[in-house]
Scaffold this motif. Structure first.
Motif, PDB file in Angstrom:
ATOM      1  N   THR A   1     -10.195  53.083 -39.604  1.00 53.37           N
ATOM      2  CA  THR A   1      -9.973  51.666 -39.288  1.00 53.37           C
ATOM      3  C   THR A   1      -8.812  51.111 -40.099  1.00 53.37           C
ATOM      4  O   THR A   1      -7.989  50.336 -39.588  1.00 53.37           O
ATOM      5  N   PHE A   2      -8.738  51.488 -41.382  1.00 53.69           N
ATOM      6  CA  PHE A   2      -7.607  51.078 -42.212  1.00 53.69           C
ATOM      7  C   PHE A   2      -6.296  51.596 -41.623  1.00 53.69           C
ATOM      8  O   PHE A   2      -5.304  50.860 -41.526  1.00 53.69           O
ATOM      9  N   CYS A   3      -6.292  52.872 -41.241  1.00 57.83           N
ATOM     10  CA  CYS A   3      -5.078  53.470 -40.666  1.00 57.83           C
ATOM     11  C   CYS A   3      -4.683  52.764 -39.375  1.00 57.83           C
ATOM     12  O   CYS A   3      -3.502  52.457 -39.154  1.00 57.83           O
ATOM     13  N   ASP A   4      -5.654  52.506 -38.528  1.00 57.79           N
ATOM     14  CA  ASP A   4      -5.382  51.861 -37.246  1.00 57.79           C
ATOM     15  C   ASP A   4      -4.870  50.446 -37.440  1.00 57.79           C
ATOM     16  O   ASP A   4      -4.014  49.964 -36.690  1.00 57.79           O
ATOM     17  N   THR A   5      -5.385  49.775 -38.483  1.00 56.90           N
ATOM     18  CA  THR A   5      -4.989  48.388 -38.721  1.00 56.90           C
ATOM     19  C   THR A   5      -3.575  48.290 -39.277  1.00 56.90           C
ATOM     20  O   THR A   5      -2.722  47.573 -38.751  1.00 56.90           O
ATOM     21  N   PHE A   6      -3.305  49.026 -40.350  1.00 58.85           N
ATOM     22  CA  PHE A   6      -2.022  48.867 -41.032  1.00 58.85           C
ATOM     23  C   PHE A   6      -0.911  49.696 -40.408  1.00 58.85           C
ATOM     24  O   PHE A   6       0.249  49.565 -40.792  1.00 58.85           O
ATOM     25  N   ALA A   7      -1.259  50.566 -39.442  1.00 60.31           N
ATOM     26  CA  ALA A   7      -0.215  51.295 -38.710  1.00 60.31           C
ATOM     27  C   ALA A   7       0.340  50.467 -37.563  1.00 60.31           C
ATOM     28  O   ALA A   7       1.347  50.840 -36.956  1.00 60.31           O
ATOM     29  N   ASN A   8      -0.322  49.354 -37.265  1.00 57.55           N
ATOM     30  CA  ASN A   8       0.142  48.482 -36.187  1.00 57.55           C
ATOM     31  C   ASN A   8       1.408  47.744 -36.632  1.00 57.55           C
ATOM     32  O   ASN A   8       1.384  46.993 -37.610  1.00 57.55           O
ATOM     33  N   PRO A   9       2.534  47.925 -35.929  1.00 59.18           N
ATOM     34  CA  PRO A   9       3.773  47.250 -36.344  1.00 59.18           C
ATOM     35  C   PRO A   9       3.740  45.735 -36.152  1.00 59.18           C
ATOM     36  O   PRO A   9       4.552  45.015 -36.730  1.00 59.18           O
ATOM     37  N   ASN A  10       2.795  45.266 -35.359  1.00 60.12           N
ATOM     38  CA  ASN A  10       2.714  43.824 -35.088  1.00 60.12           C
ATOM     39  C   ASN A  10       1.947  43.053 -36.152  1.00 60.12           C
ATOM     40  O   ASN A  10       1.865  41.826 -36.084  1.00 60.12           O
ATOM     41  N   ILE A  11       1.343  43.744 -37.109  1.00 56.72           N
ATOM     42  CA  ILE A  11       0.563  43.052 -38.134  1.00 56.72           C
ATOM     43  C   ILE A  11       1.529  42.363 -39.100  1.00 56.72           C
ATOM     44  O   ILE A  11       2.390  42.992 -39.711  1.00 56.72           O
ATOM     45  N   ASP A  12       1.417  41.070 -39.188  1.00 57.63           N
ATOM     46  CA  ASP A  12       2.317  40.261 -40.022  1.00 57.63           C
ATOM     47  C   ASP A  12       1.538  39.777 -41.239  1.00 57.63           C
ATOM     48  O   ASP A  12       1.008  38.672 -41.257  1.00 57.63           O
ATOM     49  N   LEU A  13       1.470  40.641 -42.260  1.00 58.93           N
ATOM     50  CA  LEU A  13       0.679  40.325 -43.443  1.00 58.93           C
ATOM     51  C   LEU A  13       1.482  40.702 -44.681  1.00 58.93           C
ATOM     52  O   LEU A  13       1.710  41.886 -44.947  1.00 58.93           O
TER      53      LEU A  13
ATOM     54  N   THR B   1     -19.410  49.569 -39.320  1.00 54.05           N
ATOM     55  CA  THR B   1     -19.937  50.253 -38.134  1.00 54.05           C
ATOM     56  C   THR B   1     -20.444  49.274 -37.092  1.00 54.05           C
ATOM     57  O   THR B   1     -20.535  49.620 -35.912  1.00 54.05           O
ATOM     58  N   LEU B   2     -20.792  48.068 -37.489  1.00 49.05           N
ATOM     59  CA  LEU B   2     -21.215  47.031 -36.549  1.00 49.05           C
ATOM     60  C   LEU B   2     -20.108  46.022 -36.291  1.00 49.05           C
ATOM     61  O   LEU B   2     -19.900  45.592 -35.158  1.00 49.05           O
ATOM     62  N   GLY B   3     -19.373  45.665 -37.351  1.00 54.45           N
ATOM     63  CA  GLY B   3     -18.365  44.623 -37.217  1.00 54.45           C
ATOM     64  C   GLY B   3     -17.165  45.017 -36.384  1.00 54.45           C
ATOM     65  O   GLY B   3     -16.698  44.236 -35.539  1.00 54.45           O
ATOM     66  N   ILE B   4     -16.661  46.233 -36.592  1.00 56.71           N
ATOM     67  CA  ILE B   4     -15.474  46.670 -35.850  1.00 56.71           C
ATOM     68  C   ILE B   4     -15.742  46.783 -34.354  1.00 56.71           C
ATOM     69  O   ILE B   4     -14.925  46.301 -33.544  1.00 56.71           O
ATOM     70  N   PRO B   5     -16.856  47.414 -33.908  1.00 62.81           N
ATOM     71  CA  PRO B   5     -17.131  47.401 -32.458  1.00 62.81           C
ATOM     72  C   PRO B   5     -17.236  46.001 -31.881  1.00 62.81           C
ATOM     73  O   PRO B   5     -16.784  45.749 -30.760  1.00 62.81           O
ATOM     74  N   MET B   6     -17.832  45.063 -32.654  1.00 60.59           N
ATOM     75  CA  MET B   6     -17.920  43.684 -32.174  1.00 60.59           C
ATOM     76  C   MET B   6     -16.539  43.073 -31.987  1.00 60.59           C
ATOM     77  O   MET B   6     -16.244  42.435 -30.968  1.00 60.59           O
ATOM     78  N   LEU B   7     -15.664  43.264 -32.981  1.00 61.98           N
ATOM     79  CA  LEU B   7     -14.323  42.696 -32.886  1.00 61.98           C
ATOM     80  C   LEU B   7     -13.547  43.294 -31.719  1.00 61.98           C
ATOM     81  O   LEU B   7     -12.847  42.584 -30.988  1.00 61.98           O
TER      82      LEU B   7
ATOM     83  N   SER C   1     -20.327  39.618 -20.253  1.00 65.55           N
ATOM     84  CA  SER C   1     -19.671  40.903 -20.472  1.00 65.55           C
ATOM     85  C   SER C   1     -19.717  41.307 -21.938  1.00 65.55           C
ATOM     86  O   SER C   1     -20.003  42.461 -22.270  1.00 65.55           O
ATOM     87  N   ILE C   2     -19.453  40.351 -22.838  1.00 66.73           N
ATOM     88  CA  ILE C   2     -19.482  40.642 -24.268  1.00 66.73           C
ATOM     89  C   ILE C   2     -20.883  41.059 -24.705  1.00 66.73           C
ATOM     90  O   ILE C   2     -21.072  42.045 -25.424  1.00 66.73           O
ATOM     91  N   PHE C   3     -21.873  40.311 -24.250  1.00 69.33           N
ATOM     92  CA  PHE C   3     -23.254  40.603 -24.640  1.00 69.33           C
ATOM     93  C   PHE C   3     -23.668  41.986 -24.153  1.00 69.33           C
ATOM     94  O   PHE C   3     -24.275  42.767 -24.889  1.00 69.33           O
ATOM     95  N   SER C   4     -23.331  42.315 -22.897  1.00 68.35           N
ATOM     96  CA  SER C   4     -23.731  43.613 -22.350  1.00 68.35           C
ATOM     97  C   SER C   4     -23.043  44.758 -23.075  1.00 68.35           C
ATOM     98  O   SER C   4     -23.655  45.798 -23.349  1.00 68.35           O
ATOM     99  N   GLN C   5     -21.758  44.591 -23.405  1.00 66.26           N
ATOM    100  CA  GLN C   5     -21.034  45.649 -24.112  1.00 66.26           C
ATOM    101  C   GLN C   5     -21.560  45.833 -25.525  1.00 66.26           C
ATOM    102  O   GLN C   5     -21.710  46.961 -26.007  1.00 66.26           O
TER     103      GLN C   5
END
Length: 213
Positions: free
Chosen positions: A85-97, A149-155, A36-40
């Motif tokens: 991506t920055f906004c999506d990451t640091f707007a997450n309330p569950n991020i414990d950093l 552009t490649l790393g975020i879709p992979m993650l 599934s990962i490979f196909s996506q």
């Protein structure tokens, strides 16, 4: 040509290496849907690239006549990807950093980036190397640079549904701007090195004038 090949080959290689590394680090008992990962990843990364190359064959002449500002468009799209991506990451309330951990991550990433660039420079300029100065520039910049552009879709595909996806995206979010910053700072230095190196090579290859007796 070397830079373009590295970018395309890295995209193809990434969709195979990333899931394999994930399986390697998590162990054989982990439940990772490799197919599934490979196909996506193939549909997300490779298919758009293939479609783009096919379309380009038919509109190449039109593009050369109109000369649309692809450079500016590409830069704007890349900046938007980084910003969202920055906004999506640091707007997450569950991020414990905490701030200290973020500073440590920034320091480690800058150190890794500089170390990779230094090692590739040494490798490509060793005495028995056949690389030209222009090859060295392509190797230093391309072999150490990775794109959001490649790393975020992979993650997002590999870790779909993982609640700490924003947290594990932080190193990549820092790595990409870090490589842009370091690359911009190094451009004048590495350009002057390449020009002087090319001039020195031309002088050493010029035939010596015969000595009259």
């Amino acid at each position: 040509a070397a830079a373009i090949f590295n970018s395309a080959f890295g995209s193809f290689l990434g969709i195979v290496i990333t899931p394999l590394l994930l399986l390697l680090f998590l162990g054989s008992s982990s439940s990772v849907p490799f197919t599934s990962i490979f196909s996506q990843l193939f549909m997300t990364v490779v298919v758009p690239l293939i479609i783009g190359q096919i379309v380009r064959r038919y509109i190449k002449d039109w593009l050369e006549r109109k000369k649309p500002p692809f450079g500016a468009i590409s830069s704007c799209v890349l900046l938007m990807i980084i910003y969202t991506t920055f906004c999506d990451t640091f707007a997450n309330p569950n991020i414990d950093l905490d701030k200290f951990s973020l500073i440590i991550i920034v320091f480690i990433i800058f150190s890794v980036q500089m170390s990779f660039m230094f090692l590739t420079f040494l490798f490509s300029t060793r005495s028995n190397s056949t690389f030209t100065p222009a090859d060295t520039v392509a190797i230093v910049f391309c072999s150490t640079h990775k794109s959001l552009t490649l790393g975020i879709p992979m993650l997002k595909i590999v870790f779909a549904g993982y609640e700490h996806l924003s947290l594990i995206s932080v190193p990549l979010l820092i790595y990409h701007p870090a490589q842009i910053l370091l690359g911009s700072l190094l451009v004048p230095t590495i350009k002057s090195w390449m020009v002087s190196r090319q001039k020195a090579l031309k002088l050493t290859r010029q035939p010596k004038a015969p000595v009259k007796v």
